[in-house]
Design a protein around this motif. Structure first.
Motif, mmCIF file in Angstrom:
data_model
loop_
_atom_site.group_PDB
_atom_site.id
_atom_site.type_symbol
_atom_site.label_atom_id
_atom_site.label_comp_id
_atom_site.label_asym_id
_atom_site.label_seq_id
_atom_site.Cartn_x
_atom_site.Cartn_y
_atom_site.Cartn_z
ATOM 1 N N ALA A 113 -35.409 11.652 -4.390
ATOM 2 C CA ALA A 113 -34.684 12.927 -4.463
ATOM 3 C C ALA A 113 -33.420 12.699 -5.276
ATOM 4 C CB ALA A 113 -34.352 13.435 -3.066
ATOM 5 N N SER A 114 -32.600 13.724 -5.386
ATOM 6 C CA SER A 114 -31.328 13.600 -6.098
ATOM 7 C C SER A 114 -30.409 12.630 -5.366
ATOM 8 C CB SER A 114 -30.651 14.966 -6.212
ATOM 9 O OG SER A 114 -31.444 15.850 -6.983
ATOM 10 N N THR A 115 -29.561 11.944 -6.123
ATOM 11 C CA THR A 115 -28.613 10.992 -5.547
ATOM 12 C C THR A 115 -27.377 11.741 -5.046
ATOM 13 O OG1 THR A 115 -29.358 9.361 -7.169
ATOM 14 C CG2 THR A 115 -27.302 8.886 -6.004
ATOM 15 N N PRO A 116 -26.959 11.540 -3.816
ATOM 16 C CA PRO A 116 -25.821 12.308 -3.280
ATOM 17 C C PRO A 116 -24.482 11.991 -3.928
ATOM 18 C CG PRO A 116 -26.563 10.663 -1.685
ATOM 19 C CD PRO A 116 -27.579 10.696 -2.779
ATOM 20 N N TRP A 117 -24.325 10.795 -4.511
ATOM 21 C CA TRP A 117 -23.036 10.429 -5.098
ATOM 22 C C TRP A 117 -22.998 10.600 -6.623
ATOM 23 C CZ3 TRP A 117 -26.141 6.828 -2.490
ATOM 24 C CH2 TRP A 117 -26.840 5.924 -3.307
ATOM 25 N N ASN A 118 -24.129 11.001 -7.223
ATOM 26 C CA ASN A 118 -24.177 11.162 -8.674
ATOM 27 C C ASN A 118 -25.230 12.222 -9.007
ATOM 28 O OD1 ASN A 118 -24.355 10.980 -11.458
ATOM 29 N ND2 ASN A 118 -24.302 8.746 -11.500
ATOM 30 N N ALA A 119 -24.777 13.384 -9.462
ATOM 31 C CA ALA A 119 -25.681 14.514 -9.686
ATOM 32 C C ALA A 119 -26.676 14.270 -10.805
ATOM 33 C CB ALA A 119 -24.862 15.770 -9.983
ATOM 34 N N LYS A 120 -26.427 13.316 -11.680
ATOM 35 C CA LYS A 120 -27.286 13.084 -12.845
ATOM 36 C C LYS A 120 -28.368 12.028 -12.615
ATOM 37 C CE LYS A 120 -23.899 14.469 -16.354
ATOM 38 N NZ LYS A 120 -23.183 14.059 -17.592
ATOM 39 N N THR A 121 -28.422 11.450 -11.433
ATOM 40 C CA THR A 121 -29.424 10.406 -11.167
ATOM 41 C C THR A 121 -30.301 10.796 -9.988
ATOM 42 O OG1 THR A 121 -28.008 9.139 -9.651
ATOM 43 C CG2 THR A 121 -27.811 8.650 -11.997
ATOM 44 N N GLN A 122 -31.351 10.030 -9.794
ATOM 45 C CA GLN A 122 -32.238 10.217 -8.651
ATOM 46 C C GLN A 122 -32.275 8.936 -7.823
ATOM 47 O OE1 GLN A 122 -35.936 11.375 -10.566
ATOM 48 N NE2 GLN A 122 -35.496 13.552 -10.265
ATOM 49 N N LEU A 123 -32.602 9.102 -6.553
ATOM 50 C CA LEU A 123 -32.648 7.972 -5.623
ATOM 51 C C LEU A 123 -34.077 7.797 -5.122
ATOM 52 C CD1 LEU A 123 -30.515 6.024 -4.395
ATOM 53 C CD2 LEU A 123 -30.480 7.503 -2.381
ATOM 54 N N VAL A 124 -34.573 6.574 -5.202
ATOM 55 C CA VAL A 124 -35.922 6.250 -4.728
ATOM 56 C C VAL A 124 -35.801 5.347 -3.507
ATOM 57 C CG1 VAL A 124 -38.100 5.090 -5.280
ATOM 58 C CG2 VAL A 124 -36.913 6.427 -7.034
ATOM 59 N N LYS A 125 -36.530 5.674 -2.447
ATOM 60 C CA LYS A 125 -36.533 4.849 -1.232
ATOM 61 C C LYS A 125 -37.902 4.211 -1.047
ATOM 62 C CE LYS A 125 -36.673 6.791 2.896
ATOM 63 N NZ LYS A 125 -37.939 6.277 3.480
ATOM 64 N N ILE A 126 -37.919 2.909 -0.830
ATOM 65 C CA ILE A 126 -39.145 2.168 -0.517
ATOM 66 C C ILE A 126 -38.969 1.592 0.883
ATOM 67 C CG2 ILE A 126 -40.639 0.234 -1.153
ATOM 68 C CD1 ILE A 126 -39.530 0.540 -4.023
ATOM 69 N N GLY A 127 -39.839 1.958 1.796
ATOM 70 C CA GLY A 127 -39.714 1.501 3.178
ATOM 71 C C GLY A 127 -40.939 0.752 3.656
ATOM 72 N N LEU A 128 -40.713 -0.316 4.427
ATOM 73 C CA LEU A 128 -41.794 -1.078 5.060
ATOM 74 C C LEU A 128 -41.639 -1.006 6.569
ATOM 75 C CD1 LEU A 128 -41.837 -4.410 2.983
ATOM 76 C CD2 LEU A 128 -43.091 -2.297 2.543
ATOM 77 N N LYS A 129 -42.751 -0.895 7.252
ATOM 78 C CA LYS A 129 -42.749 -0.907 8.715
ATOM 79 C C LYS A 129 -43.694 -1.980 9.206
ATOM 80 C CE LYS A 129 -42.382 0.398 13.050
ATOM 81 N NZ LYS A 129 -41.152 0.206 13.849
ATOM 82 N N GLY A 130 -43.136 -2.998 9.894
ATOM 83 C CA GLY A 130 -43.957 -4.072 10.434
ATOM 84 C C GLY A 130 -44.703 -3.650 11.691
ATOM 85 N N LYS A 131 -45.871 -4.187 11.854
ATOM 86 C CA LYS A 131 -46.667 -3.881 13.036
ATOM 87 C C LYS A 131 -45.958 -4.365 14.292
ATOM 88 C CE LYS A 131 -51.326 -4.510 14.966
ATOM 89 N NZ LYS A 131 -52.646 -5.154 14.755
ATOM 90 N N GLU A 132 -45.914 -3.521 15.302
ATOM 91 C CA GLU A 132 -45.257 -3.878 16.558
ATOM 92 C C GLU A 132 -46.240 -4.624 17.458
ATOM 93 O OE1 GLU A 132 -43.542 -0.431 18.317
ATOM 94 O OE2 GLU A 132 -42.220 -0.016 16.627
ATOM 95 N N ILE A 133 -45.899 -5.850 17.785
ATOM 96 C CA ILE A 133 -46.734 -6.679 18.661
ATOM 97 C C ILE A 133 -46.144 -6.630 20.071
ATOM 98 C CG2 ILE A 133 -47.753 -8.956 19.012
ATOM 99 C CD1 ILE A 133 -48.496 -7.672 16.338
#
Length: 694
Positions: free
Chosen positions: A308-328
């Motif tokens: 989505a758009s970057t909150p601190w810079n209107a001219k850039t975009q922010l990409v989020k990559i998330g990992l979720k480990g299996k809960e044992i």
């Protein structure tokens, strides 16, 4: 006769009700209704008490008629009398006034019998009558109370230590710099011989303008206490924007460490200026849990992306990559072979080091099963084993060995590491959870001690398939760089424990993630589509960057993922066609084609992951593509993670944030802090509010 019996009955029942013990619960907040963790609640006239948890909640057994005292650094002390209806007592603390009134050395929770002493500090000057004598009485040092159960030095009646009216501290005749106040507050009260509070101009004039708001004189039994403040952090050079056509790949190791956030929290809470190199943005982001779904296939973690758009810079975009480990589930974790490697050198004597460490490790011991076994190795001037391998069923024996530890001597960390790994290898459990848990302030000064030498030692020991967890304690000489190096090299993780609340999180709630690895050498490589992205920069992870060729090289070490862990990485990207001051023009290339493959026009980027199973040597690859046509409204997780990164960049003085307004960061976090059952996100907002006053 009946009347007399009735009167006796009334008196007896009244006496019983007055002595009745009830459970009092409640919540403590500030003027903005934010919870206050770590508030001291003491029954007046005794050393019995408790502290609020991260949600500001507390529970305490008290007798009807008791008075509860609620105290917190920077706030006025509040008293509340316990009545028959006081089952729920919520308290709102107000900021402290600027007047210096008293100093309190307070602690509780020790298993030993507590003692309390109250005394007044006065000068030996001859008495004089009349107005001058009355004026001296008005300006005399205030009453000092000492509760000697050995935990922390707390000041009551002064402004918040981030305020402008901070008194001057003088320890054994040496004035203390304001940046070292937190170190002084951690002095073990047992080492203190006398505390004096000076308020009038005549008494404080000897110390100059720094004492204009009062002076606190501390005399220790040794008389030569030295303030040590040589904490060390590895230099961080902020990641720059890179042109996609020149560098299409970005490669780094995951990082599940969270030490930076709790260390920063300690600094802000104690009014210490946060060094830029202490701010590791990836560790701040990863401190918080996000609502990522668990894996549903054969892989040990699931992948989630959004932008989505970057909150601190209107001219850039922010990409989020998330990992979720299996809960044992804990009962499914294989048998554990744990070696506690504990620093008992002289530098560990302060209350927030070895005393806190002992209590913290008891939380871990309480979760051990019969099939688990624990050994304890300690080191000071030399190393030795104080507890042979012992079943987790014998909790009393393990806890007693911990309780018997005392601090003293120099720090032979290298020798301790060798012995701990030797014992772990001798008791190795095939297909089990084999791990050394190092607890220290990181100040090694005997034998090998440099970061380079320690890394070489751990690289050698890593071949034994024994994992490593590093737990940092204390302040003043905390060696973050060394512990980070050890954990990163030793197939492990690194946490900083500043309070029992943090100990409960690391060794209690997140026991599995801290101590059981589900995937090792986890690497991420992102390829950006030059048709969509002009330039990118990875936010944080500066100390975890890898060469592009390292991604497929299985001999290259990378980070580990524990049970249930989440890992989040953020990229700031400049779309094609956007003019930005952060991207400089370069000359055309002669030999390299700048043509763009338009076949993948709807793809923003491709993420590749490599990992190994804990006991294997060959990596497995996963691929995930982020398409531009799948963009939807951003999640609250996305926005909250963005607020944490934004605040981290603000503290670091980043050149890449156009909007520097902390209030906007707070507003973004405030509106996106859902699923905050433990109160960590609310605490983050409180920290940002406190930071504005530093």
């Amino acid at each position: 006769m009946r009347l007399l019996q009735y009167i006796l009955f009334v008196f007896l029942t009244a006496g019983i009700s007055n002595a009745q013990e009830i459970k009092v619960t409640g919540k403590v907040t500030d003027s903005q209704n934010l919870p206050l963790p770590g508030v001291s609640i003491v029954i007046k006239g005794s050393a019995n008490g408790t502290q609020t948890d991260l949600d500001g909640n507390y529970t305490l057994l008290a007798t009807i008629g008791d008075t509860l005292m609620f105290s917190y650094v920077g706030f006025e002390t509040t008293e509340e009398k316990v009545t028959a209806t006081s089952t729920i007592v919520d308290i709102k603390l107000i900021p402290a006034s600027s007047q210096l009134e008293e100093i309190v050395v307070a602690a509780y929770g020790s298993s030993k019998a507590s003692k309390s002493t109250s005394y007044a500090v006065s000068s030996n000057r001859p008495r004089r009558r009349g107005r001058k004598h009355r004026q001296r009485r008005m300006n005399k040092p205030s009453r000092v109370q000492v509760f000697s159960t050995g935990n922390a030095l707390k000041v009551r009646g002064t402004n918040s230590i981030s305020g402008t009216k901070q008194p001057l501290y003088v320890v054994d005749g040496v004035p203390v710099d304001s940046k070292d106040i937190a170190v002084i507050k951690a002095i073990d009260p047992a080492k203190i011989s006398k505390v004096e509070v000076l308020k009038n101009k005549n008494e404080t004039s000897i110390y100059g303008s720094k004492a204009q708001h009062g002076c606190i004189l501390i005399t220790t039994h040794s008389g030569n206490y030295k303030v040590q403040n040589d904490e060390s952090y590895r230099e961080i050079v902020e990641n720059d924007f890179k042109r996609v056509k020149m560098a299409p790949l970005s490669t780094f190791s995951i990082d599940v460490d969270k030490a930076s956030y709790s260390n920063i929290r300690r600094m802000i809470n104690t009014g210490v200026k946060v060094p830029a190199d202490a701010v590791k943005i990836e560790e701040m982001i990863n401190y918080f849990n996000y609502q990522y779904e668990q894996p549903k296939n054969k892989h040990p973690f699931a992948i989630h992306t959004e932008y989505a758009s970057t909150p601190w810079n209107a001219k850039t975009q922010l990409v989020k990559i998330g990992l979720k480990g299996k809960e044992i589930p804990q009962h499914e974790i294989p048998a554990s072979n744990l070696v506690f490697l504990i620093d008992v050198s002289g530098s560990m004597s302060n209350s927030n080091k070895l005393p806190l460490l002992k209590k913290a490790f008891k939380l871990l011991v309480n979760q051990l099963r019969e099939k688990d076994k624990v050994s304890i190795v300690v080191y000071a001037g030399a190393a030795g084993m104080v507890l042979k391998p012992t079943s987790g069923a014998n909790k009393h024996e393990i806890n007693q060995a911990l309780q018997n530890l005392e601090a003293g001597g120099s720090t032979a960390g290298g020798e301790g590491i060798r012995l701990a790994y030797k014992i772990a290898k001798e008791n190795f459990i095939k297909n089990g959870n084999n791990r050394v848990i190092l607890a220290t302030d990181g100040d090694f000064n005997v034998g090998i001690s440099s970061d380079k030498d320690m890394k070489k030692l751990i690289e050698e020991k890593r071949k034994s398939d024994v994992f490593l967890t590093c737990l940092g304690f204390g302040m003043g000489n905390y060696k973050d760089s060394k512990l980070e190096t050890l954990a990163d090299t030793g197939n492990g993780n690194h946490a900083y424990i500043d309070t029992m609340q943090e100990a409960q999180r690391v060794l209690g709630k997140e026991f599995g993630g801290t101590l059981y690895t589900i995937a090792k050498d986890v690497k991420i490589q992102v390829e950006f589509n030059p048709g969509k992205v002009q330039a990118y920069r990875l936010i944080g992870y500066e100390n975890r960057l890898l060469a592009d060729e390292d991604f497929i090289d299985d001999t290259k070490d990378a980070g580990e993922l524990g049970s249930g862990h989440t890992v989040t990485a953020l990229y700031e990207v400049i779309p094609v066609g956007v003019k930005s001051k952060y991207v400089k023009e370069i000359a055309d290339l002669k030999y390299t084609s700048s043509a763009t493959n338009k076949e993948y026009g709807d793809e923003l980027l491709t993420v590749k992951f490599r990992y190994k199973k804990p006991q294997e040597k060959k990596s497995i690859e996963m691929i995930h593509v982020l398409h531009t046509d799948t963009k939807t409204s951003t999640s609250k997780d996305f926005n909250f993670a963005a607020s944490v990164a934004w605040f981290g960049m603000k503290m670091r003085g980043s050149k890449y944030i156009d909007n520097q307004n902390v209030k906007d960061i707070i507003a973004l976090a405030e509106t996106n802090k859902e699923k905050d059952n433990q109160g960590y996100k609310a605490e983050f907002i409180r920290l940002m509010n406190s930071y504005q006053g530093l």
